[in-house]
Design an enzyme around this catalytic site. Structure first.
Site, mmCIF file in Angstrom:
data_model
loop_
_atom_site.group_PDB
_atom_site.id
_atom_site.type_symbol
_atom_site.label_atom_id
_atom_site.label_comp_id
_atom_site.label_asym_id
_atom_site.label_seq_id
_atom_site.Cartn_x
_atom_site.Cartn_y
_atom_site.Cartn_z
ATOM 1 N N SER A 38 0.736 -1.194 0.067
ATOM 2 C CA SER A 38 0.056 0.120 0.178
ATOM 3 C C SER A 38 0.655 1.199 0.155
ATOM 4 C CB SER A 38 -0.758 -0.158 1.353
ATOM 5 O OG SER A 38 -0.470 -0.154 2.443
ATOM 6 N N ASP A 330 -2.709 7.994 8.401
ATOM 7 C CA ASP A 330 -3.760 7.277 8.926
ATOM 8 C C ASP A 330 -3.070 6.336 9.808
ATOM 9 O OD1 ASP A 330 -2.527 5.168 7.273
ATOM 10 O OD2 ASP A 330 -4.375 5.030 6.062
ATOM 11 N N HIS A 333 -0.005 4.569 7.339
ATOM 12 C CA HIS A 333 0.546 5.079 6.097
ATOM 13 C C HIS A 333 1.155 6.678 6.517
ATOM 14 C CE1 HIS A 333 -2.239 2.279 4.705
ATOM 15 N NE2 HIS A 333 -1.350 1.818 4.045
#
Length: 385
Positions: A38, A330, A333
């Site tokens: 991600s 978040d 990340h």
């Protein structure tokens, strides 16, 4: 008179060398091929119907020009975008699944400009993505690249393709989800010790890197794992402090990764790589935040509850007013602001962050194997061989 001629010739040579040096630093890579999780996914997971790991809700992408979610797990651009920007490429490489999906299928799609295979939740192991229902683990990403390679061989002459790929940058950002998976699984901890597990990670990664090499890749940017235990989600487990056991596992993996990369380079000709010490880079921001313009090193910018990390980044979540002063976007990340610091270090960082060379140095040098077994090294536009 002879001395003047020699001095003039020397001056011309030095001038040419300086000019060549400047030109080479600015020289662009023809393409970027991205593999990972991600941290570099630019929207592949949006095409996975059974994936719950998708950055499709507001406030993701709030700082992009469109201010809309784009599948990036960030408030803005991620490392894949920023590296492409540094290289002077017109756009970030598109998600692979967007190029081959039924909706957007184009018969004449060319991957010569690069492509992104990364998938949120992906790991080195096929089993690393179980908790996310559906992702594209690294072995499958490399499978997809092998299909791209076969397509490129049909579109280009062999020599031209090999030259193109040898100058392209192959980015690999993977491993965090494997470590999360081990730390959060009693079953995995019973089956193997931390050292055995990270050894398995590095050997499995090496096999995939070798496959990329066999399909023409020669220049690699490979990131280590960051301070897993210091992300907001893990600080919640330890009264807002970093979880040292998780960080220990990251350190052990990074040590094994660096040893593996040195060994791997010795086994393959014409291979160059830069290892990015993500752990040291994040640790520096946490310990000296004000030096880089950050104020909050613990909390997520988007979320709810303690550290904004008890509830994920949802449309109903709190959103920090200044996203430039947060390291974390978040629960897991980094913000675009933090990522920009990392990408600067990837390109121009000292050996503390980028070793054995940084990406700027990778762009400045190339080595080609020619008939007769001779290696010719090209440095700043001149051949030494």
């Amino acid at each position: 008179m002879g001395n003047r001629v020699m001095m003039g010739s020397s001056f011309l040579f030095i001038s040419f060398f300086i000019f060549s040096l400047g030109f080479s630093v600015a020289q662009k890579s023809p393409a970027v091929y991205v593999f990972g999780d991600s941290l570099v996914d630019v929207g592949n997971n949006n095409y996975l119907s059974h994936s719950i790991e998708k950055a499709i809700l507001p406030h993701y992408g709030i700082d992009l020009p469109t201010k809309k979610p784009s599948g990036r797990f960030s408030n803005g651009m991620n490392a894949a975008d920023l590296i492409a920007e540094k290289l002077g490429l017109p756009t970030s490489p598109p998600p692979y699944l967007s190029q081959v999906s039924n909706v957007n299928n184009k018969k004449n799609v060319s991957f010569l400009d690069g492509v992104n295979f990364a998938s949120g939740g992906a790991g080195i192991f096929n089993a690393s993505d179980n908790s996310f229902t559906q992702t594209i683990p690294l072995p499958m990403q490399v499978d997809y690249y092998s299909q791209v390679y076969e397509q490129l061989t049909q579109q280009s002459e062999s020599y031209t393709l090999q030259k193109h790929l040898s100058k392209s940058i192959f980015i690999v950002v993977i491993g965090s989800n494997d470590i999360f998976g081990y730390f959060d699984s009693r079953d995995r901890q019973k089956k193997s010790t931390p050292q055995q597990y990270v050894n398995s990670m590095t050997s499995s990664l090496k096999a995939q890197l070798q496959r990329l090499y066999n399909y023409g890749a020669r220049k690699f940017e490979i990131a280590g794992v960051g301070t897993i235990g210091c992300c907001p989600a893990y600080r919640l487990k330890n009264k807002t402090e970093c979880v040292s056991e998780a960080n220990f596992l990251s350190v052990k993996y990074n040590e094994g990764l660096q040893s593996m990369l040195k060994e791997w380079q010795l086994e393959n000709k014409n291979l160059s790589y830069s290892y990015f010490n993500t752990y040291a880079a994040i640790e520096e921001l946490i310990q000296n935040p004000t030096s880089y313009g950050f104020a909050d090193v613990k909390a997520a910018c988007c979320g709810l509850g303690e550290l904004n990390a008890q509830v994920p980044c949802l449309p109903i979540s709190n959103l920090c007013s200044n996203r430039q002063d947060h390291i974390f976007w978040d629960s897991y990340h980094p913000t675009e602001a933090a990522t920009r610091v990392f990408v600067d270090e990837i390109f121009n960082g000292p050996s503390k962050y980028a070793s054995p060379i940084n990406m700027a140095q990778i762009l400045m040098t190339s080595k080609h194997h020619v008939a007769g077994g001779q290696d010719i090294v090209y440095l700043h536009g001149m051949s030494l061989g």
